[in-house]
Design a protein around this motif. Sequence first.
Motif: not given
Lengths: 415, 168
Positions: B32, B65-67, B41-42, B104, B34-38
């Motif tokens: 689980k 945050r790329k949004k 990224v945070k 989105g 490993s799939w979290d944001p790095l």
Amino acid sequence: MAHITKATSVKDWFDQRIALTKLWNVLAGQYWIPKNINFLWAMGVILTVLFTVLFVTGLLLVMYYKPDANLAFDSVNYTIMQEVEYGWLWRHMHAVAASVIFLIIYIHAFVGIYYGSYKKGREMIWISGMLLFLVFSAEAFSGYMLPWGQMSYWAAQVITQLFGGVPVIGDALVEWIRGDYAVSDPTLTRFFMLHVCLLPIVLIMIIVIHFYTLRVPHVNNLEGEEIDFELEAEKYLSGDTKNSKVIPFWPGFLSKDFMYVSFFMIFFTYLVGFHFGFAMDPINFDPANAAKTPTHIYPEWYFLWQYEILRGFFFDIGPMKAADLGALAMAFAGISLFFMPLYDRSDVVAPAHKRKGFFVWFWLLIIDLIILTVYGKLPPTGFNAWIGFFSSVAYLALLLVVLPVITIMERKGNK
Amino acid sequence: MSVKKQERRDFIGMAFGAVAAVGGAFALVGMKKSWDPLPSVKAAGFTTVDLSPMQAGEFRQVEWRKKPIFIIKKNADMKPNPARDVVIGEDKYMVAIGLCTHLGCIPSWSPSDMMFKCACHGGEFDASGVNTFGPPPRPLDIPPFKIDGTKLVLGEEGPEYKKLAGIA
């Protein structure tokens, strides 16, 4: 250990060690197929061929594809399309096969519905088939993302956002699936893993299970006739091949299948050579841009009916929000056909034209699906929105209400 | 096989089951995560915007945050919305994540009728970011922010944000 003697031939050498002849008989030579089936039963073998085409062309593409948000678009549109010899061919074959495989899957599934091949002993064939449809949908979607064009990007944005509808953990779940606050490089690389590794392995496993489920109840036939396969096989093996109602898969049935595969591959090659454009969206030739949504986004043709059900509910009903209703309806539509053996309350196994009510129901379902597909591509405004709403409701009603009612009536009428 | 021996086999089976369950649970936690944001990224999750050069009625789009983040400096024509406006001195601003709350997509700002329109499913939002038509279930989300003079720091929860979000 088996008693090994000096082999009399190469075949005998293998037979003594891995029982090759026995295996062949189980898989093909003495796997019995009814005589009265037509070309519609060839779809399974065509699907196997198409899957093989996808697998092989996929291997060739993955050698040059770069799973990196900065490189992916050019690796497809420049390297593979311009530089790699025959790269354009593999790409077009892969894209066309991915699209056409859904056409054949739909024909395959609706032949099953028309002839009642999902019931009375054949439920596992149906369920494993639906499972294949679901995983193929995931495979198609994850592959659609990889060229990293505008449509790829926004398809990924919208589909991953759907998980935001899950209560409480929705937003966290979306971030977890994407691996970032928005669809970006980590999303691309994990979907790449799913598309080229995990999902193909799962697919191959379910394909094997799907084949195995046929082994015990055997293939249905044009009349829905219950054939005593053991008795008919004995007749065949004792030399009375004329009166036996069955033939072995090989050479009897498969040779006929190969003819249909040949017809199909000519059509397929024609599409790849002259009409590959239908499997390519023009918007996807713009590189992904996170700052600008295309004015009109829509999925590939084979998902349009589900997409239209998603947006069919465009107003709130009571305490239910429109968005949640749509997402729920689409989630249900995705798995709805799994339960065909449950909706159909009659145990008659016969082709639809011999079951009056069912026949009308079948064609109403097909018409409704075509309407959903057509309107799924049109802008969802004004009058279109209402057609979307009513045909979405009709889809749910046809499966959940109409089919149980007419099949219960059929069962009572038969008594 | 004697009954006693069978009991021993059962014990071995249960012991294996327990080890497998504990190991499996830890493995799932690891997968689980490993799939979290790095972490990288945070860490890139903060953006500072200077609002002082904005004109009344101006619309601006920045990235956080790329949004996309929509900012409007409200003018007299735009209705104030005390529940959503970011107030700096005399000025009221609309600040929101520019992603349609339906699925989105990015709605586009139409200055002529002062509305955000989402092309994908026909959703509409007014100049305060409140949904007025179509499938969007709620107004545009307000990103966490902090006010630093005339600057807006996105990604940090300041007292003004907490007041708007109702978590102060």
